[in-house]
Design a protein around this motif. Sequence first.
Motif, PDB file in Angstrom:
ATOM      1  N   LEU A 624       0.819  -1.208   0.000  1.00 44.40           N
ATOM      2  CA  LEU A 624       0.000   0.000   0.000  1.00 44.40           C
ATOM      3  C   LEU A 624       0.853   1.258   0.000  1.00 44.40           C
ATOM      4  N   ILE A 625       1.953   1.247   0.744  1.00 39.35           N
ATOM      5  CA  ILE A 625       2.841   2.424   0.791  1.00 39.35           C
ATOM      6  C   ILE A 625       3.462   2.666  -0.583  1.00 39.35           C
ATOM      7  N   LEU A 628       0.890   4.183  -2.858  1.00 38.35           N
ATOM      8  CA  LEU A 628       0.649   5.584  -2.519  1.00 38.35           C
ATOM      9  C   LEU A 628       1.757   6.483  -3.067  1.00 38.35           C
ATOM     10  N   LEU A 632       1.157   9.564  -5.806  1.00 35.87           N
ATOM     11  CA  LEU A 632       1.589  10.937  -5.538  1.00 35.87           C
ATOM     12  C   LEU A 632       2.544  11.435  -6.608  1.00 35.87           C
TER      13      LEU A 632
END
Length: 798
Positions: A624-625, A628, A632
Motif C-alpha cells: 500500500l505504501i 501511494l 503521488l
Amino acid sequence: VQRHLHFLTVLLLLVLWAYLCSHGDGLRALKRTTGGRRGVALTLMGQDANGVPLRRSKRGWMWNQFFLLEEYTGLDNQYVGKLHSDGDRGDGSIRYVLTGDGAGTLFIIDENSGDIHATKRLDREEKAYYTLRAKAVNRITNTSLEGESEFIIKIHDINDNEPKFTKDPYFTHVPEMSPLGTVVMQVTATDADDATYGNSARVVYSILQGQPYFSVDPNTGVIKTALPNMDRETKENYVVVIQAKDMAGQMGGLSGTTTVSITLSDVNDNPPRFPKTPESSEPGSTVAVLRATDADIGRNAEMNYRITSSDGPAMFNISTNRSTQEGVITLRKPLDFERKRSYTLRIQVENSNPDPRFLRYAATTDEATVKLIVEDVDEPPVFDRVSYVMEVKEDSAVGTIVGSVSATDPDSSRSPVRYSIDRRTDMDRVFNVHPGNGSVFMLRTLDREENPWHNISVIATEFNNPRLISRIPVDIRVLDVNDNAPTFAAYYETFVCENAKANQRIQTVSAKDADEPIGGHRFFFSLAHEVSGKANFTVRDNKDNTAGILTRRNSYSRLQRSTYLVPVVISDGDFPMQSSTNTLTVRVCTCDREGNMQLCNQEALVLTAGLSTGALMAIIICVLILLLIVVLFAVLRRQQRKKEPLIISKEDVRDNVVSYNDEGGGEEDTQAFDIGTLRNPEAIEETKQRRDIKPETLNPPIRRTVVLPPAYRDNSDVREFINQRLQDNDQDPTAPPYDSLATYAYEGSGSVAESLSSLGSVTTEGDQDYNYLSEWGPRFRKLADMYGGEDSDGYRDS
C-alpha cells in the motif's frame, strides 16, 4: 475583726448618706462607665463670698474603652471613646474640647458629639500611655461649663518585637576536663513588649547548635557543660548557637539568636611521652631517627648503622643518612596495634673507614637498644569475609531473613557497629538489614524469572565514630520454585487431508517452561479430558518432551467442518505440579494421493507456506505504501504539465504586439518594449535591466553591442532612431512602467496592418514599396516619412 470592719464601713456610709440628704437632692452626678459598667455618681460643691453654698453639677463620662490596640492597621481612624455632659441637651450649644498628650495630632475629638478617635498607628514601645484632659464649653460665650477632667489612654501591647541579646557574639572559655554541669556563662535577651501583659515578653532560651557538649537553662540563659571530661587535646573550640523565643516558647512566638564561642582552656592532664609510631604508617615510611657522635671529623667520622636483633623479624630496616650521619629506621611491613603494641631493636653503629693501626687498642663499634611503641589509630570496622553470597527462594514471604553479615571494630575500644544498606545498589528497596545484628531480610516479594540475582552493598559504621565506614558486596541468588505452568514452545497450526488415514501423525509439538528445575524439564502431554470421548484427534507422548498429534478416523470432510481445535494438556514433573491447556488449530484440506495439499482456504494456504498473520499484514502495508508513492508522483507530474508557459507557442516569439488594454500611443510609444529585440531576437544582453522595477542607480548599465544581420547594417536612420530611444529610456530611472509586464503576442491575420515586425519580412527590399504606409493614418506618418520618401530611400538602395 472582719465583722467589726464591715460594721464600721456600713456606719460610715449611713453617715455620708445623711449628710448628702441634708444638703439637697438636686445634685448632678458624674457617671463613668467602662464597657457598660456604671461608675459611682459624685457631686462637688463649693460656697460663694457670702457663704451661700454653690451647687455645681459635674458632667458624666461614657467610655467605650480605656485602652487602644497598638499597630492598628484599619483604614478608618481608631475609635477611643465618647465624652458626654449631663448638661448637653442635644441642641448644639455645647462644644467639647480635648487637650493633653497628642491632642489635635494623635487624638481628635468631635466637638459636637464628643467622640474621640486616634488618627495614627500607635506603638506602645514608643509611648505606653497618654494623659488627656477634656472639658465642655459654651459654644457662644466660649466659657467653660465645667472643670477639666483628666483621663489616661493606655496602649494595649501586641507581640511585635522579637527578643534581642545584649551581645552578639559572646566569647568565653571553660577549663578542659570540667565535670558535668559546670557553668560556662549566662546570656541575656530582652524583649521590648509589655512584660505585665500576657507572654509577649516572656523569653525562653534553647540551644540550636552545640549539643551534646553544652546545655542552656530555659529560664535563666545559663550555659553549662553537658558532657564531663571534655579534652582540649581532642577538640579545643566549640560554637554554640542560643535561641531566645518569646510567648514562653510557644508556637507563633518571635525569636532571636546569638553565637557563643567557647574555648577549652588547658590543664595539666598529660604526662610527657616519647613519640610513637602510628599503626597506620605505610611501609617505607620513617618511624625513628638515631644519631651517634664521633670525635673525628671528615671521612673518619663517617659511620654505618645496622640492626643486630629484633623481636619483629623483617619489620624494620635502617640506613645511614650520609649528609647528617644519622640512622634512619623505616618500616617494611604494616603495623597492627591490636596484634603487637611495641617492638625492641638492637642497633649497632661502626666506623665506615676504620684505621687498622688502632683496631686492637679501641673498639670501633657501639650498640644501643631502641624500643618502638605502636600508637593505636581508630580504624573502620572489618567484615569477617571478603564478600557474601546468599540464597533465598522466590516464594519466600516478606520479612524472610536471607542471611547475615558480621563486622567488628579492630580497635581496642571495640566500638559497636551499625549496619545499613547502600541504597544506590538497591534502588527498588527490595532488601533491608537489621542495624544491630546485620541480618539481611526481604522487603518485597521476589520473582526469579524477572531477576535471578540481586547485588547489594552493606555498610558497617562505627557507632562512636560514624565517619569510619566499611562497605562489602552481598550477592543474593533467587532460587527457583515450580510456579509457572508449561506451554507450547511456539504457535502451532497444521492441516489434515480429507483422505487421511487413522493414526496418521499430522504435527509434532514441544513445550517450554520459565522455571529451571535442578534435574531438568520433564513434560507430559495428553488430550483434554472433557473432549477425549468424542475427539477427532489423539495425542501421543513421545517421552522426550515432545508429543505427536494423530488422526483418529479415516477421513474428514472440508465441507462439513473446515477447522478443528485440539486441546492439549501439558504438565511438568516438579512439585507442586503445574499444567496448562494449549490449543492446536487443524484445518481440513484437499490433498492428492501422496498427501500433498491441493485445495484449502486462503488462510490455511498462507499459514502453511510459513507466513504468519503479522508477516502477511506487514507485506500488505508495504504494498500500500508503494502504491501511494506512485500515485503521488503521478499527480505531481500531471500538475507540472498543466502549468501554462509564459510564451504559448514558438510562432508568438517572433511576431508579437504589446497589450495595454487601451488604445495606447501607437508607433511612437517605445517605452514598453525594445524594438531592437524584435529586430534581432538572438542578440541577448547579459546585463539587461529589469523594466518592471524602479532602477536603484542612475548610471546606465553596460550594454553589449548588438550585431545586426548584414541586410540591416546600412539602415543608419533606423538604427540611430532606435538607439536614441533606447539611450533615453535607459538613462531615465523614472520612466514607466516599473510595475507592468509587457506581453508580446501575435495580433492575428484579421489586422488591416498585419504584422509590423521585420522578422518575417523578405530578406531583400529592393522591390519593396512603402507608399502604402501613408494610407494607414496619422499614427504611421513617421514610418511613411522614413520609408516612403525619396530622401530616405538610401536604405532600400543599399
